[in-house]
Scaffold this motif. Sequence first.
Motif, short mmCIF file in Angstrom:
data_model
loop_
_atom_site.label_atom_id
_atom_site.label_comp_id
_atom_site.label_asym_id
_atom_site.label_seq_id
_atom_site.Cartn_x
_atom_site.Cartn_y
_atom_site.Cartn_z
N UNK A 1 56.17 39.31 42.57
CA UNK A 1 55.28 39.70 43.66
C UNK A 1 54.98 38.52 44.57
N UNK A 2 54.38 37.47 44.01
CA UNK A 2 54.07 36.29 44.82
C UNK A 2 53.82 35.09 43.92
N UNK A 3 54.58 34.01 44.09
CA UNK A 3 54.33 32.81 43.29
C UNK A 3 53.15 31.99 43.80
N UNK A 4 52.67 32.30 44.99
CA UNK A 4 51.58 31.50 45.59
C UNK A 4 50.23 32.18 45.53
N UNK A 5 50.20 33.50 45.38
CA UNK A 5 48.92 34.22 45.38
C UNK A 5 48.11 33.92 44.13
N UNK A 6 46.80 33.82 44.31
CA UNK A 6 45.88 33.66 43.18
C UNK A 6 45.79 34.98 42.44
N UNK A 7 46.20 35.02 41.17
CA UNK A 7 46.12 36.23 40.37
C UNK A 7 44.80 36.22 39.61
N UNK A 8 43.89 37.10 40.02
CA UNK A 8 42.55 37.15 39.43
C UNK A 8 42.42 38.41 38.58
N UNK A 9 42.54 38.24 37.27
CA UNK A 9 42.22 39.33 36.36
C UNK A 9 40.70 39.35 36.23
N UNK A 10 40.08 40.49 36.51
CA UNK A 10 38.62 40.58 36.55
C UNK A 10 38.15 41.70 35.64
N UNK A 11 36.92 41.59 35.13
CA UNK A 11 36.42 42.62 34.23
C UNK A 11 34.91 42.68 34.29
N UNK A 12 34.40 43.88 34.34
CA UNK A 12 32.97 44.13 34.37
C UNK A 12 32.77 45.60 34.13
N UNK A 13 32.30 46.31 35.16
CA UNK A 13 32.23 47.74 34.98
C UNK A 13 31.21 48.45 35.82
N UNK A 14 31.20 49.75 35.64
CA UNK A 14 30.24 50.63 36.30
C UNK A 14 28.82 50.22 35.98
N UNK A 15 28.61 49.70 34.76
CA UNK A 15 27.27 49.34 34.29
C UNK A 15 26.58 48.37 35.22
#
Length: 668
Positions: free
Chosen positions: A409-423
Amino acid sequence: MNVWHPDPARAAGSRIQAMHERFGTSDFAALHELSVREPDRFWRAVWDECGVIGEPGDVAFEPGDGTMRGARFFTEARLNFAENLLGPSVPGPLGARAQASGGEIALVATDETGRRRELTRRELHDLVARTAAAMRAEGVQPGDRVAAWMANIPETVAIMLAAASIGAVFSSTSPDFGVAGVVDRFGQIEPVLLFAVDGYQYGGKRFDCTARLGEIAAALPSVRRVVVVRHLDEGSLPDGAVAFDEWASPGSEPVVPSFAPLPFDHPLAVLYSSGTTGPPKCIVHRAGGVLVKHLSEHQLHCDVRAGDRVFYFTTCGWMMWNWLVSALASRATIVLYDGSPFHPDPNALFELAARERVTLFGVSAKFIDACRKEGLRPRDTHDLSSVATVCSTGSPLVAESFEFVWDAVSPTAHLASISGGTDLCGCLVIGDPTRAVYAGEIQGPALGVAADVWTEAGEPAAVGVTGELVCTRPFPSMPLGFWGDTTGARYQAAYFDRFPGARPSGREPQASGGAGDIWSHGDFAARTEHGGFVISGRSDATLNPGGVRIGTAEIYRQVEALPEVAEALAISRPAGSGDTEIVLFVRLTDGAAAIDSGVVRTIKERLRTRCSPRHVPARIVAVADLPRTRSGKLAELAVADVVAGRTVRNREALANPEALDQFEGLLD
């Protein structure tokens, strides 16, 4: 590569670096420590630097009785959520944001058919003003509920902002919800207005909503008016309903917008839990809390700037829709998409990203996994040079999918795996564009959020040890509570009763002798040596063979890396002598209904050598489909119920409830 490093120039010019300069911190750990130890200083800085429109007052944080639930932020503040998303920006001391022009593009809306609409800020402002005026004409007052059974289109954004401008409470679900699912949600909050589309399109098929709308309206006696957006423009409206364009039609004179100045804690929206184990919880969110939390996540953690183009694949039934719309407050253009992410072909969203010059490209982990399985290489077929950030959420992102994004996809893009929720309508753990990203890891806790991992004994877990994902200090987007929970008992039980007697104190829990006061999020996680987090699944779905707790995502990471396996779902069931055994269901990439003995051996050996003998399933069974919630999460508990012969309490909460039928008697 298994690690990504940011471009030094981009990191040096980031919004998070500006926070370092403001506070004199030299690294993220120091900035995060300050943000949770001195919430008054940090959240006032977010208000100033991120350009909140309103009067902050003198008190940025009030500890109250010292508990998480008793704490309050900006107790004297007055603001309006809609004005912050629509109004002119306020240049902060960084000088990084330009004055907004009515000619700026506020949103771009497209769908799987190729239809495209574009609204400038002036046009969106006018649409919101007309919608709010029509709401007032219906007698809508602050605190009234406004419900939307809507597709991801501009009118839905306008309805939400119009309600917020008045101080009404907005709530939405997507049109793929059936009658029971909609009534289960909206019926609890008693809306005065109901908005709906006449139909929607998904996967090349058109779905009419008007017949179901009549049933829904009849089951909601509090509704005074039903307003229908003619999205497909076919079929007749239910009796008593009015078309949106007529209801909010332009008059001979322009409508002057009005934004009610409201307290920081004024209710903004009601979001819903998945409801797979019973009636969905109605989670009430405060306007100011959601605003400052989203501003910090967008501008600091995702480095969103004025003029950026922010896209997230979502429906109006998922909190990520609210997160996407809030990007307007950062003077970004939001990009809406309605339909299947794989129609007319698997590259549909990458085509959108290239065509619209998207800068933040947000999708689910399952979408990335599916693209990897398809063997796509979108960087070879599309110009994705505009993409600076790729966000992933919804479920844990496996290490192989990090590698896929960087390679294909992109070697330069910042890949941000994020987690939280509806709560919390936001993130507990998130990305950082100034630091390295390690494959398989979420980079760290969100600023202002004291995220941690605790053992079952209520002690901070060592690095690498799995336990409960918790938060030990207050944060602004903690919900006001659950609708109808007058005593607060359900809210307390949902988040604060997991660790009785514990009080917030960072990494050193202290016994108080009273009720628990640590936010327990319901995820099974571990901290990493890099300061990051690895989430292993939901706590209520963890497996326990031989008394050892195993997160389901630990198994999925290994099994779904195999080319033969499209996706997997694991449950536990009694195995005699008080023990349990793991059963693994897999959906094969070739669609086969039976699994080859060689694949079974490969799966078991991979889990035994890469995880532990405890991770090896007692049985591995191929199925045609796996049930998931409407936000794309696997429904492990529902499968466990069917396998055990128990009734699934709310099949309507599932996107594909028919998938459950194949599990009945499957293991007999």
